[in-house]
Design a protein around this motif. Structure first.
Motif, PDB file in Angstrom:
ATOM      1  N   ALA A  27       0.872  -1.175   0.000  1.00  0.00           N
ATOM      2  CA  ALA A  27       0.000   0.000   0.000  1.00  0.00           C
ATOM      3  C   ALA A  27       0.907   1.223   0.000  1.00  0.00           C
ATOM      4  CB  ALA A  27      -0.897  -0.006   1.234  1.00  0.00           C
ATOM      5  N   PHE A  28       0.895   1.969  -1.096  1.00  0.00           N
ATOM      6  CA  PHE A  28       1.760   3.134  -1.280  1.00  0.00           C
ATOM      7  C   PHE A  28       0.859   4.352  -1.337  1.00  0.00           C
ATOM      8  CE2 PHE A  28       4.435   5.738  -4.367  1.00  0.00           C
ATOM      9  CZ  PHE A  28       5.381   6.103  -3.420  1.00  0.00           C
ATOM     10  N   TYR A  29       0.674   4.984  -0.186  1.00  0.00           N
ATOM     11  CA  TYR A  29      -0.363   6.010  -0.119  1.00  0.00           C
ATOM     12  C   TYR A  29       0.149   7.349   0.392  1.00  0.00           C
ATOM     13  CZ  TYR A  29      -0.732   4.520   4.804  1.00  0.00           C
ATOM     14  OH  TYR A  29      -0.463   4.201   6.119  1.00  0.00           O
ATOM     15  N   SER A  30      -0.627   8.357   0.090  1.00  0.00           N
ATOM     16  CA  SER A  30      -0.251   9.731   0.396  1.00  0.00           C
ATOM     17  C   SER A  30      -0.483  10.061   1.866  1.00  0.00           C
ATOM     18  CB  SER A  30      -1.067  10.687  -0.477  1.00  0.00           C
ATOM     19  OG  SER A  30      -0.872  12.031  -0.098  1.00  0.00           O
ATOM     20  N   TYR A  31       0.494  10.726   2.461  1.00  0.00           N
ATOM     21  CA  TYR A  31       0.332  11.248   3.820  1.00  0.00           C
ATOM     22  C   TYR A  31      -0.782  12.293   3.831  1.00  0.00           C
ATOM     23  CZ  TYR A  31       1.220  14.422   7.742  1.00  0.00           C
ATOM     24  OH  TYR A  31       1.067  15.224   8.839  1.00  0.00           O
ATOM     25  N   ALA A  32      -1.703  12.142   4.767  1.00  0.00           N
ATOM     26  CA  ALA A  32      -2.811  13.094   4.909  1.00  0.00           C
ATOM     27  C   ALA A  32      -2.475  14.072   6.016  1.00  0.00           C
ATOM     28  CB  ALA A  32      -4.104  12.349   5.219  1.00  0.00           C
ATOM     29  N   HIS A  33      -2.158  15.302   5.651  1.00  0.00           N
ATOM     30  CA  HIS A  33      -1.790  16.316   6.645  1.00  0.00           C
ATOM     31  C   HIS A  33      -3.052  17.029   7.113  1.00  0.00           C
ATOM     32  CE1 HIS A  33       0.960  18.780   8.863  1.00  0.00           C
ATOM     33  NE2 HIS A  33       0.527  19.901   8.300  1.00  0.00           N
ATOM     34  N   ILE A  34      -3.537  16.622   8.282  1.00  0.00           N
ATOM     35  CA  ILE A  34      -4.797  17.148   8.819  1.00  0.00           C
ATOM     36  C   ILE A  34      -4.603  17.539  10.289  1.00  0.00           C
ATOM     37  CG2 ILE A  34      -6.442  16.070   7.232  1.00  0.00           C
ATOM     38  CD1 ILE A  34      -6.546  13.652   9.140  1.00  0.00           C
ATOM     39  N   PRO A  35      -3.695  18.475  10.570  1.00  0.00           N
ATOM     40  CA  PRO A  35      -3.412  18.830  11.967  1.00  0.00           C
ATOM     41  C   PRO A  35      -4.606  19.413  12.702  1.00  0.00           C
ATOM     42  CG  PRO A  35      -2.383  20.400  10.460  1.00  0.00           C
ATOM     43  CD  PRO A  35      -2.888  19.258   9.623  1.00  0.00           C
ATOM     44  N   TRP A  36      -5.594  19.935  11.975  1.00  0.00           N
ATOM     45  CA  TRP A  36      -6.797  20.446  12.634  1.00  0.00           C
ATOM     46  C   TRP A  36      -7.653  19.302  13.195  1.00  0.00           C
ATOM     47  CZ3 TRP A  36      -5.478  20.724   7.536  1.00  0.00           C
ATOM     48  CH2 TRP A  36      -6.208  19.949   6.647  1.00  0.00           C
ATOM     49  N   ILE A  37      -7.397  18.080  12.731  1.00  0.00           N
ATOM     50  CA  ILE A  37      -8.083  16.899  13.252  1.00  0.00           C
ATOM     51  C   ILE A  37      -7.144  16.088  14.144  1.00  0.00           C
ATOM     52  CG2 ILE A  37      -9.239  14.727  12.630  1.00  0.00           C
ATOM     53  CD1 ILE A  37     -10.102  16.042  10.023  1.00  0.00           C
TER      54      ILE A  37
END
Length: 454
Positions: A239-249
């Motif tokens: 699984a080669f997936y994108s980092y989800a940058h969601i610091p508000w969560i």
């Protein structure tokens, strides 16, 4: 791949482990009684032939990996293990009251987290034996678990193998020491290598690696080094997936800033480097962020038209009923979804009171079901058709109109009663699915709710 296309279609979008996606579930969830009705209907339809799937969320971790977007509870107090397992088994008993007439046939079990191997081998054995005590195991059952290389022992591997597990998913993320330090991921290449080899020695038949691109401090050269090391260890699927940058969560992601992340140009280059290296090494793009060898069951399932996707990701097993157990777990009856309480204490309280710990959910309308079917086909088969009356609704035609730009860019081909994603378009499957997302288009989010599609 055309870099201009990557930039053009790199917009926030869902990962589509469900349709409708969680932010668009109805404001008033199904009642507990209504969910029991939906679950029993699905059980009656599918248990004897397909069996049912179980997802168990084990949220505890000894330390916080700062990139993580999962529902976790950080603690070094291992006394929580037995309390939590007893609650999960009690929740499973509550479902037995729904399935009272027939023994459940277990086709699939997945242990996710958190860190499932936070729990000691004896307690994991107790959990699985408790789940299977009054159930039957399907002859083609597939049991899998997520493993942290830093704390998964040989004893964990053997104990889970002894109760039927044959698949392991190892959280690699990256092999670069600087990247691992920034995201507080305490593991080494040697641990990953040992875990992989030991699992195969014991008898595990499928090894998956999770790799994340777009992490802080990542570079093209470091990703290339990571991929080369991955290829040498030869996992069956990746699984080669994108980092989800969601610091508000996820406030843990505030341990670093946006300036530490690769900029859009560099992230695209990291993605392209990784993707090309995997494909040159014999891994096939079987769907959204997932690659597998031709010998792996995911690849075979896609070739045979059996590939499925649910809240556990891609799977070669399709059951109509997925029961999620544990805090924050999501259940799916095909016609409805519910999610459990995310807070561990709130989860315990509802279980103690004899109630299913539901906090939110959605009962699918006829139109939801039609669109769900098309989105699922696109994600698993790279095409969909609408020759039958029960495959057509007004929003299908609106979706086709929204796809005109992707058609012009040769990412999709549209014929009478058929849509096909081209080989170039495979990297943009999430964008294709978004065109069918009537809920998203009827209420475009005012703030960022989703990660970038690339």
């Amino acid at each position: 791949m055309d870099k201009d296309l990557l930039f053009k279609y790199n917009t926030p979008g869902p990962r589509y482990t469900s349709y409708p996606t969680v932010p668009y579930w109805q404001k008033t969830p199904p009642t507990e009684e209504n969910w029991k009705k939906l679950a029993k209907e699905a059980f009656t339809i599918s248990n004897e032939k397909e069996g049912i799937s179980l997802y168990i969320h084990l949220p505890f971790c000894e330390s916080l990996c700062t990139y993580c977007g999962c529902n976790t509870r950080i603690t070094i107090n291992h006394k929580v293990e037995e309390i939590y397992i007893n609650a999960v088994l009690k929740e499973w008993e509550l479902y037995f009251s729904i399935f009272v007439e027939t023994k459940p046939v277990i086709r699939e079990i997945h242990l996710g987290g958190g860190t499932p191997t936070f729990f000691n081998p004896e307690n994991l054995t107790k959990l699985i034996e408790g789940l299977l005590k009054n159930a039957e195991v399907h002859p083609k059952a597939q049991f899998s678990f997520e493993a942290h290389p830093g704390n998964t022992t040989d004893e964990h591997l053997q104990a889970l193998f002894n109760v039927g597990f044959r698949r392991i998913s190892i959280g690699v993320q990256d092999f670069n020491p600087l990247v691992l330090a920034v995201i507080n991921r305490q593991q080494t290449y040697e641990q990953v290598s040992h875990l992989t080899k030991k699992a195969r020695e014991i008898g595990y038949t499928s090894v998956n690696y999770d790799i994340v691109y777009g992490l802080p401090m990542q570079k093209v050269c470091t990703m290339m080094e990571t991929i080369m090391r991955v290829v040498q260890l030869h996992p069956d699927r990746i699984a080669f997936y994108s980092y989800a940058h969601i610091p508000w969560i996820k406030p843990g992601q505030r341990k670093y800033t946006e300036s530490d992340l690769p900029d859009p140009d560099k992230k695209m280059a990291i993605y392209e480097t990784g993707r090309n290296a995997l494909e040159l090494s014999g891994y096939h793009d079987i769907g959204m962020d997932h690659f597998s060898l031709e010998t792996d069951e995911l690849y075979k399932a896609q070739q045979d038209g059996r590939l499925h996707r649910n809240f556990m990701g891609y799977t070669d097993t399709h059951t109509q009923l997925l029961i999620g157990l544990g805090a924050s777990s999501i259940s799916d009856s095909w016609t409805g979804y519910v999610q459990n309480e995310k807070n561990v204490e709130a989860y315990y309280e509802k279980i103690k009171a004899g109630h299913l710990p539901i906090i939110k959910g959605h009962e699918l309308t006829k139109e939801d079901l039609i669109l769900r079917k098309h989105i699922l086909r696109i994600m698993t088969q790279f095409e969909t058709t609408w020759k039958n009356e029960d495959e057509v609704c007004d929003d299908l035609y609106k979706a086709l109109e929204r796809l005109s730009e992707l058609q012009f860019d040769e990412l999709v081909e549209i014929e009478p009663y058929r849509l096909r994603v081209t080989s170039t378009g495979k990297a943009f499957v999430r964008n294709v699915c978004m065109a069918f997302d009537a809920k998203l288009w009827s209420e475009l989010p005012a703030t960022t709710q989703f990660s970038q599609t690339v």
